[in-house]
Motif scaffolding. Sequence first.
Motif, mmCIF file in Angstrom:
data_model
loop_
_atom_site.group_PDB
_atom_site.id
_atom_site.type_symbol
_atom_site.label_atom_id
_atom_site.label_comp_id
_atom_site.label_asym_id
_atom_site.label_seq_id
_atom_site.Cartn_x
_atom_site.Cartn_y
_atom_site.Cartn_z
ATOM 1 N N ASP A 108 7.529 5.716 6.892
ATOM 2 C CA ASP A 108 7.652 7.134 7.229
ATOM 3 C C ASP A 108 7.476 8.022 5.998
ATOM 4 O OD1 ASP A 108 8.180 6.447 9.865
ATOM 5 O OD2 ASP A 108 10.348 6.732 9.685
ATOM 6 N N LEU A 109 7.973 7.570 4.859
ATOM 7 C CA LEU A 109 7.841 8.338 3.624
ATOM 8 C C LEU A 109 6.376 8.487 3.204
ATOM 9 C CD1 LEU A 109 10.550 7.044 1.103
ATOM 10 C CD2 LEU A 109 10.279 9.357 1.978
ATOM 11 N N PHE A 110 5.655 7.387 3.251
ATOM 12 C CA PHE A 110 4.291 7.366 2.742
ATOM 13 C C PHE A 110 3.256 7.853 3.753
ATOM 14 C CE2 PHE A 110 6.387 4.795 -0.390
ATOM 15 C CZ PHE A 110 5.661 4.960 -1.547
ATOM 16 N N THR A 111 3.497 7.593 5.036
ATOM 17 C CA THR A 111 2.559 8.022 6.086
ATOM 18 C C THR A 111 3.375 8.585 7.253
ATOM 19 O OG1 THR A 111 1.152 6.151 5.426
ATOM 20 C CG2 THR A 111 0.506 7.329 7.417
ATOM 21 N N PRO A 112 3.888 9.817 7.099
ATOM 22 C CA PRO A 112 4.800 10.380 8.103
ATOM 23 C C PRO A 112 4.230 10.449 9.522
ATOM 24 C CG PRO A 112 4.745 11.760 6.136
ATOM 25 C CD PRO A 112 3.679 10.719 5.970
ATOM 26 N N ASP A 113 2.915 10.646 9.646
ATOM 27 C CA ASP A 113 2.325 10.749 10.987
ATOM 28 C C ASP A 113 1.908 9.403 11.567
ATOM 29 O OD1 ASP A 113 0.074 10.150 9.467
ATOM 30 O OD2 ASP A 113 -1.036 11.956 10.039
ATOM 31 N N HIS A 114 2.108 8.324 10.804
ATOM 32 C CA HIS A 114 1.779 6.956 11.232
ATOM 33 C C HIS A 114 0.305 6.776 11.595
ATOM 34 C CE1 HIS A 114 6.259 6.357 12.431
ATOM 35 N NE2 HIS A 114 6.099 6.525 11.144
ATOM 36 N N LEU B 241 0.798 2.305 2.517
ATOM 37 C CA LEU B 241 1.439 1.122 1.939
ATOM 38 C C LEU B 241 0.740 -0.171 2.350
ATOM 39 C CD1 LEU B 241 5.283 1.813 2.075
ATOM 40 C CD2 LEU B 241 3.752 1.839 0.114
ATOM 41 N N VAL B 242 0.324 -0.929 1.347
ATOM 42 C CA VAL B 242 -0.330 -2.215 1.566
ATOM 43 C C VAL B 242 0.501 -3.278 0.853
ATOM 44 C CG1 VAL B 242 -2.426 -3.555 1.153
ATOM 45 C CG2 VAL B 242 -2.592 -1.123 1.697
ATOM 46 N N ILE B 243 0.907 -4.294 1.581
ATOM 47 C CA ILE B 243 1.714 -5.356 0.984
ATOM 48 C C ILE B 243 0.805 -6.292 0.182
ATOM 49 C CG2 ILE B 243 1.628 -6.915 2.972
ATOM 50 C CD1 ILE B 243 4.692 -7.421 2.355
ATOM 51 N N VAL B 244 1.244 -6.643 -1.028
ATOM 52 C CA VAL B 244 0.448 -7.527 -1.873
ATOM 53 C C VAL B 244 1.184 -8.816 -2.231
ATOM 54 C CG1 VAL B 244 -0.988 -5.682 -2.819
ATOM 55 C CG2 VAL B 244 1.114 -6.318 -4.003
ATOM 56 N N LYS B 245 2.498 -8.835 -2.001
ATOM 57 C CA LYS B 245 3.249 -10.054 -2.308
ATOM 58 C C LYS B 245 4.572 -10.038 -1.560
ATOM 59 C CE LYS B 245 5.186 -12.728 -6.114
ATOM 60 N NZ LYS B 245 5.415 -12.787 -7.562
ATOM 61 N N ASN C 40 0.702 1.697 -3.174
ATOM 62 C CA ASN C 40 0.302 2.945 -2.534
ATOM 63 C C ASN C 40 -1.227 2.988 -2.613
ATOM 64 O OD1 ASN C 40 0.623 5.532 -1.371
ATOM 65 N ND2 ASN C 40 0.414 6.477 -3.373
ATOM 66 N N TYR C 41 -1.878 2.830 -1.473
ATOM 67 C CA TYR C 41 -3.309 2.561 -1.455
ATOM 68 C C TYR C 41 -4.071 3.605 -0.652
ATOM 69 C CZ TYR C 41 -7.338 -0.579 -1.660
ATOM 70 O OH TYR C 41 -8.562 -1.142 -1.923
ATOM 71 N N ASN C 42 -5.206 4.014 -1.180
ATOM 72 C CA ASN C 42 -6.096 4.929 -0.485
ATOM 73 C C ASN C 42 -7.194 4.092 0.182
ATOM 74 O OD1 ASN C 42 -8.444 6.634 0.014
ATOM 75 N ND2 ASN C 42 -7.370 8.217 -1.148
ATOM 76 N N GLN D 83 -8.723 2.082 -3.399
ATOM 77 C CA GLN D 83 -8.045 1.948 -4.687
ATOM 78 C C GLN D 83 -6.604 2.434 -4.581
ATOM 79 O OE1 GLN D 83 -10.598 4.403 -7.119
ATOM 80 N NE2 GLN D 83 -9.312 6.203 -6.878
ATOM 81 N N SER D 84 -5.790 1.967 -5.503
ATOM 82 C CA SER D 84 -4.395 2.400 -5.512
ATOM 83 C C SER D 84 -4.301 3.837 -6.013
ATOM 84 C CB SER D 84 -3.552 1.472 -6.383
ATOM 85 O OG SER D 84 -3.966 1.547 -7.721
ATOM 86 N N GLU D 85 -3.198 4.474 -5.631
ATOM 87 C CA GLU D 85 -2.940 5.842 -6.053
ATOM 88 C C GLU D 85 -1.528 5.943 -6.608
ATOM 89 O OE1 GLU D 85 -5.567 8.560 -3.025
ATOM 90 O OE2 GLU D 85 -3.492 8.182 -2.465
ATOM 91 N N LYS D 86 -1.315 6.923 -7.455
ATOM 92 C CA LYS D 86 -0.001 7.191 -8.002
ATOM 93 C C LYS D 86 0.950 7.587 -6.868
ATOM 94 C CE LYS D 86 2.359 9.971 -11.436
ATOM 95 N NZ LYS D 86 2.264 11.055 -12.405
ATOM 96 N N ILE D 87 2.181 7.118 -6.942
ATOM 97 C CA ILE D 87 3.187 7.492 -5.948
ATOM 98 C C ILE D 87 3.591 8.948 -6.217
ATOM 99 C CG2 ILE D 87 5.529 7.058 -5.093
ATOM 100 C CD1 ILE D 87 5.096 4.091 -5.846
ATOM 101 N N PRO D 88 3.494 9.826 -5.216
ATOM 102 C CA PRO D 88 3.845 11.231 -5.413
ATOM 103 C C PRO D 88 5.300 11.408 -5.865
ATOM 104 C CG PRO D 88 2.679 10.938 -3.337
ATOM 105 C CD PRO D 88 2.994 9.565 -3.859
ATOM 106 N N GLU D 89 5.551 12.432 -6.647
ATOM 107 C CA GLU D 89 6.873 12.669 -7.228
ATOM 108 C C GLU D 89 7.965 12.825 -6.169
ATOM 109 O OE1 GLU D 89 9.725 12.630 -9.922
ATOM 110 O OE2 GLU D 89 7.615 12.215 -10.347
ATOM 111 N N ALA D 90 7.688 13.516 -5.084
ATOM 112 C CA ALA D 90 8.699 13.691 -4.027
ATOM 113 C C ALA D 90 9.109 12.347 -3.421
ATOM 114 C CB ALA D 90 8.165 14.624 -2.942
#
Length: 133
Positions: free
Chosen positions: A37-43, A50-54, A105-107, A112-119
Amino acid sequence: MYKTTLTPRVSETDAVGHINNTTLPVWFEAARNPLFDLFTPDHDFANWKLVIVKTTLEFIGQLYFGEDVEMRIWVEKIGKGSLELHEELHQAGNLCARNKAVYVNYNLEKQQSEKIPEAIRQELSKHLWETSN
């Protein structure tokens, strides 16, 4: 810490009366919904972040049908574009499983990965492992 309570289903029980080992990764993922919900609020899966890598799952005790389980999730580490989770599964007051999960945190469009937003970083910081234990 994020907490989620799940009720085991009969179909998740194996031939010897335990919760089947293949069920726990699904349960841990279900308990991560507040993070999704934090990373993709509209699902929207077209914009999923979010992509799981391990994942590393450790079985500690037996789990059974008939009693709820409590999933507990802490953020163990926040990186530039990733996070590591410490997860525990408890039943009847006993620690039954422990898991580590690493997400990026993946685009999807840019692949490619992206920086996690400050909020989001600030919200994740409220659930840090070391501040909870």
